[in-house]
Design a protein around this motif. Structure first.
Motif, short mmCIF file in Angstrom:
data_model
loop_
_atom_site.label_atom_id
_atom_site.label_comp_id
_atom_site.label_asym_id
_atom_site.label_seq_id
_atom_site.Cartn_x
_atom_site.Cartn_y
_atom_site.Cartn_z
N GLN A 44 0.86 -1.18 0.00
CA GLN A 44 0.00 0.00 0.00
C GLN A 44 0.89 1.23 0.00
O GLN A 44 1.72 1.42 0.89
CB GLN A 44 -0.91 0.00 1.22
N ILE A 45 0.72 2.08 -1.02
CA ILE A 45 1.54 3.28 -1.16
C ILE A 45 0.81 4.50 -0.59
O ILE A 45 1.41 5.31 0.11
CB ILE A 45 1.89 3.51 -2.64
N GLU A 46 -0.44 4.64 -0.95
CA GLU A 46 -1.30 5.70 -0.43
C GLU A 46 -2.62 5.05 -0.01
O GLU A 46 -2.81 3.86 -0.20
CB GLU A 46 -1.55 6.76 -1.51
N GLU A 47 -3.52 5.87 0.50
CA GLU A 47 -4.81 5.34 0.96
C GLU A 47 -5.51 4.50 -0.10
O GLU A 47 -6.05 3.44 0.18
CB GLU A 47 -5.72 6.49 1.40
N GLU A 48 -5.49 4.95 -1.35
CA GLU A 48 -6.19 4.25 -2.44
C GLU A 48 -5.27 3.70 -3.51
O GLU A 48 -5.73 3.30 -4.57
CB GLU A 48 -7.20 5.20 -3.09
N LEU A 49 -3.96 3.69 -3.29
CA LEU A 49 -3.01 3.24 -4.31
C LEU A 49 -2.14 2.10 -3.80
O LEU A 49 -1.55 2.20 -2.72
CB LEU A 49 -2.12 4.41 -4.76
N PHE A 50 -2.06 1.02 -4.59
CA PHE A 50 -1.29 -0.16 -4.22
C PHE A 50 -0.35 -0.54 -5.36
O PHE A 50 -0.70 -0.39 -6.53
CB PHE A 50 -2.23 -1.34 -3.94
N GLU A 51 0.82 -1.04 -5.00
CA GLU A 51 1.75 -1.59 -5.98
C GLU A 51 1.65 -3.11 -5.90
O GLU A 51 1.75 -3.67 -4.80
CB GLU A 51 3.18 -1.15 -5.66
N VAL A 52 1.44 -3.76 -7.02
CA VAL A 52 1.30 -5.21 -7.06
C VAL A 52 2.42 -5.77 -7.93
O VAL A 52 2.54 -5.42 -9.10
CB VAL A 52 -0.09 -5.61 -7.63
N ARG A 53 3.24 -6.63 -7.35
CA ARG A 53 4.34 -7.27 -8.08
C ARG A 53 4.11 -8.78 -8.11
O ARG A 53 3.89 -9.39 -7.08
CB ARG A 53 5.68 -7.02 -7.41
N LEU A 54 4.20 -9.32 -9.30
CA LEU A 54 4.08 -10.77 -9.48
C LEU A 54 5.39 -11.27 -10.08
O LEU A 54 5.84 -10.76 -11.10
CB LEU A 54 2.92 -11.11 -10.42
N VAL A 55 6.01 -12.22 -9.40
CA VAL A 55 7.21 -12.86 -9.93
C VAL A 55 6.79 -14.26 -10.35
O VAL A 55 6.34 -15.05 -9.52
CB VAL A 55 8.34 -12.92 -8.88
N PHE A 56 6.93 -14.54 -11.63
CA PHE A 56 6.50 -15.83 -12.16
C PHE A 56 7.51 -16.29 -13.21
O PHE A 56 7.77 -15.56 -14.17
CB PHE A 56 5.10 -15.71 -12.77
N ASP A 57 8.09 -17.45 -12.99
CA ASP A 57 9.10 -18.00 -13.90
C ASP A 57 10.23 -17.02 -14.17
O ASP A 57 10.70 -16.85 -15.29
CB ASP A 57 8.47 -18.44 -15.23
N GLY A 58 10.67 -16.31 -13.12
CA GLY A 58 11.79 -15.40 -13.24
C GLY A 58 11.46 -14.05 -13.87
O GLY A 58 12.33 -13.21 -14.01
N LYS A 59 10.22 -13.82 -14.23
CA LYS A 59 9.81 -12.55 -14.83
C LYS A 59 9.01 -11.76 -13.81
O LYS A 59 8.15 -12.30 -13.13
CB LYS A 59 8.97 -12.79 -16.08
N ILE A 60 9.30 -10.46 -13.73
CA ILE A 60 8.61 -9.59 -12.78
C ILE A 60 7.61 -8.72 -13.52
O ILE A 60 7.94 -8.07 -14.51
CB ILE A 60 9.61 -8.70 -12.02
N SER A 61 6.38 -8.72 -13.03
CA SER A 61 5.33 -7.87 -13.56
C SER A 61 4.88 -6.95 -12.43
O SER A 61 4.63 -7.40 -11.32
CB SER A 61 4.15 -8.73 -14.03
#
Length: 64
Positions: free
Chosen positions: A21-38
Motif C-alpha cells: 500500500q503506497i497511499e490510501e487508495e493506491l497499491f503496488e502489485v508485483r508478481l514474480v513468475f518463472d523469473g519474470k517480474i510484472s
C-alpha cells in the motif's frame, strides 16, 4: 500519513505475489513468475477484484 503496509505471498517454487500500500487508495502489485517480474499500480477496487479472482482476499483485507 500512511504507514507502508505490505503482504508477500509465496507461490509454488520461486514465484511470489507482493502487494504494497503506497497511499490510501493506491497499491503496488508485483508478481514474480518463472523469473519474470510484472508490476502494476492498482486502486482499492481493482485490488479487491484481483483478490477475489485469485482467492487471496483474506490476505489483502489485512492491508486494506
Amino acid at each position: 500519513m500512511i504507514t507502508v503496509k505490505s503482504v508477500n505471498i509465496q507461490l509454488e517454487g520461486m514465484n511470489s505475489l507482493e502487494i504494497t500500500q503506497i497511499e490510501e487508495e493506491l497499491f503496488e502489485v508485483r508478481l514474480v513468475f518463472d523469473g519474470k517480474i510484472s508490476m502494476q499500480y492498482m486502486n482499492r477496487q481493482q485490488l479487491k477484484q484481483l483478490g477475489s479472482t485469485f482467492q487471496i482476499e483474506s490476505n489483502i483485507n489485512k492491508i486494506v
